[in-house]
Design a protein around this motif. Structure first.
Motif, short mmCIF file in Angstrom:
data_model
loop_
_atom_site.label_atom_id
_atom_site.label_comp_id
_atom_site.label_asym_id
_atom_site.label_seq_id
_atom_site.Cartn_x
_atom_site.Cartn_y
_atom_site.Cartn_z
N LYS A 85 0.75 -1.08 -0.01
CA LYS A 85 -0.15 -0.08 0.11
C LYS A 85 0.97 1.33 -0.06
O LYS A 85 1.48 1.33 0.84
N LEU A 86 1.07 2.11 -1.05
CA LEU A 86 1.63 3.15 -1.08
C LEU A 86 0.90 4.44 -0.91
O LEU A 86 -0.35 4.54 -1.32
N ILE A 87 1.13 5.00 0.12
CA ILE A 87 0.33 6.12 0.49
C ILE A 87 1.05 7.60 0.01
O ILE A 87 2.13 7.98 0.45
N GLY A 88 0.35 8.06 -0.94
CA GLY A 88 0.84 9.50 -1.42
C GLY A 88 0.90 10.51 -0.72
O GLY A 88 -0.27 10.79 -0.32
N ALA A 89 1.68 11.45 -0.25
CA ALA A 89 1.44 12.73 0.57
C ALA A 89 2.05 13.92 -0.18
O ALA A 89 3.10 14.12 -0.86
N VAL A 351 3.36 -1.17 3.90
CA VAL A 351 2.87 0.28 4.05
C VAL A 351 4.23 1.29 3.52
O VAL A 351 5.11 1.04 4.26
N ALA A 352 3.93 2.02 2.75
CA ALA A 352 5.18 2.88 2.27
C ALA A 352 4.59 4.54 2.27
O ALA A 352 3.44 4.70 1.43
N VAL A 353 4.98 5.27 2.99
CA VAL A 353 4.40 6.59 3.04
C VAL A 353 5.54 7.70 2.22
O VAL A 353 6.72 7.77 2.53
N LEU A 354 5.02 8.20 1.09
CA LEU A 354 6.06 8.67 0.22
C LEU A 354 5.24 10.14 -0.42
O LEU A 354 4.20 10.25 -0.12
N GLY A 355 6.09 10.80 -1.00
CA GLY A 355 5.63 11.80 -1.73
C GLY A 355 4.87 11.34 -2.78
O GLY A 355 5.05 10.36 -3.55
N LEU A 356 3.56 12.10 -3.20
CA LEU A 356 2.89 11.71 -4.35
C LEU A 356 3.44 11.42 -5.65
O LEU A 356 3.12 10.35 -6.37
N ALA A 357 4.58 12.51 -5.78
CA ALA A 357 5.30 11.89 -7.28
C ALA A 357 5.95 10.88 -7.28
O ALA A 357 6.33 10.51 -8.44
N HIS A 358 6.17 10.16 -6.07
CA HIS A 358 6.98 8.89 -6.41
C HIS A 358 6.25 7.55 -6.57
O HIS A 358 6.56 6.59 -6.84
#
Length: 369
Positions: A85-89, A351-358
């Motif tokens: 689950k990639l969470i874009g932030a 779970v990965a919390v990342l910048g949206l662009a990634h």
């Protein structure tokens, strides 16, 4: 970051229209940045301060159900069968903090929370260890980290080390400039190929990927002024001397040129557009390749390594009984005080919390390569 820099680069650099005098006036860099920040602030008047609260453990807790599901990418990592689950932030955005918090809390409630990977490295993380700084500069990564420690789940600092990134940025900018000034030697073709291939790898588009609606979500945009304030402040905290030098440069050299012509001539306009185009091309090259594509590879690799810990053991009974449990990941850098991965667990979600662009680029790497 991409939108901000492109707007700054494309706007004509030397003049702005003054309504009072009905004339074009000199336009400096500081003026441009202030106008951008004020515009974002005026477009986002109603607050989001009640979007989240902090508990006595220092972890962000759920107050309302987030509706920002368009910032999440769910998929199965093919070789391990583990859900990712990639969470874009948008960094430091309260709405993104809430989304990361709600998602992690829900997975923990369901008993599915596995490892948490955050877009930071050990060097960058150490600069934000001060308790006062942590409280004032709460980010989605800090919230995810705190919840990981609270729930005793592995927290991985999964980004490329900042010293390597800085070195690659310097080399990338140098290569871009050299290609730009050598069109007769195939420089422009190399530059075009580099930007084009990096765009396809770093920002894939289409079904199954985040779209423009993910970036322009109203709730995310409402909280954008908080990001515009805290993001540069975080750089000041990490590198105060460099930040002061940059600020002094803007103050000393960013003022209006009193001797500049009031009228914008065709030559001035052509020159402004030309240099703005050069800036945009160079920025696109280093943003897409060094800042996104190359770091995506590192982040994807670290996410995959955590997936190995939760892969179903398909061996025979003896393999399951005697295969030693422990951390199967290679080269993982865990956050201070974090537990390490454990291969004895199955059915967990990484779970990965990342910048949206990634997000799009990482999903492409993990599902297609």
């Amino acid at each position: 970051k991409l939108g901000t820099c492109c707007i700054i680069a494309i706007v004509p650099r030397r003049h702005t229209f003054d309504i009072a005098s009905n004339r074009l006036q000199p336009y400096n860099t500081m003026h441009r940045l202030l106008c951008l920040a004020l515009t974002a602030a005026l477009a986002s008047l109603h607050g989001v301060c009640d979007a989240f609260v902090t508990n006595h453990h220092g972890a962000v807790t759920k107050s309302t159900n987030s509706k920002l599901q368009s910032q999440i990418l769910d998929f199965i990592e093919p070789s391990t069968g583990v859900e990712v689950k990639l969470i874009g932030a948008m960094h430091y955005n309260p709405a993104s903090i809430q989304l990361a918090t709600d998602t992690i809390n829900q997975l923990e409630k369901e008993g599915k929370l596995g490892s948490i990977i955050i877009e930071s490295c050990d060097i960058r993380w150490k600069t934000l260890e001060n308790e006062f700084v942590q409280d004032q500069l709460m980010s989605e990564m800090r919230a995810a980290h705190d919840l990981g420690l609270l729930y005793e789940r592995p927290v991985v600092l999964g980004d490329q080390r900042i010293n390597i990134t800085v070195s690659q940025l310097k080399n990338g900018a140098k290569e871009a400039v050299l290609d730009l000034v050598q069109p007769w030697n195939g420089g422009w073709n190399r530059l075009y190929d580099s930007v084009s291939s990096a765009r396809k790898e770093a920002v894939p588009l289409g079904e199954g990927f985040l779209g423009i609606n993910s970036f322009l979500d109203p709730k995310l945009m409402t909280a954008a002024p908080v990001s515009l304030l805290k993001y540069p402040l975080s750089y000041f905290v990490r590198s105060p001397v460099f930040s002061i030098i940059v600020l002094c440069f803007f103050i000393l050299f960013g003022g209006d040129d009193a001797n500049a012509l009031s009228d914008l001539t065709p030559t001035d306009l052509a020159e402004s557009i030309f240099f703005s185009a050069l800036e945009t091309v160079i920025f696109a090259r280093i943003f897409l390749k060094e800042l996104l594509a190359e770091r995506n590879e590192i982040l994807a690799e670290n996410i995959f390594e955590q997936c190995r810990n939760y892969a179903a053991n398909e061996g025979n009974v003896w393999d399951k009984l005697f295969q030693p449990a422990g951390d199967k990941s290679n080269g993982a850098i865990y956050a201070p005080d974090s537990v390490v991965g454990n291969s004895a667990e199955e059915g967990k979600v990484v779970v990965a919390v990342l910048g949206l662009a990634h997000c799009n680029g990482i999903k492409k790497i993990m599902t297609e390569k």
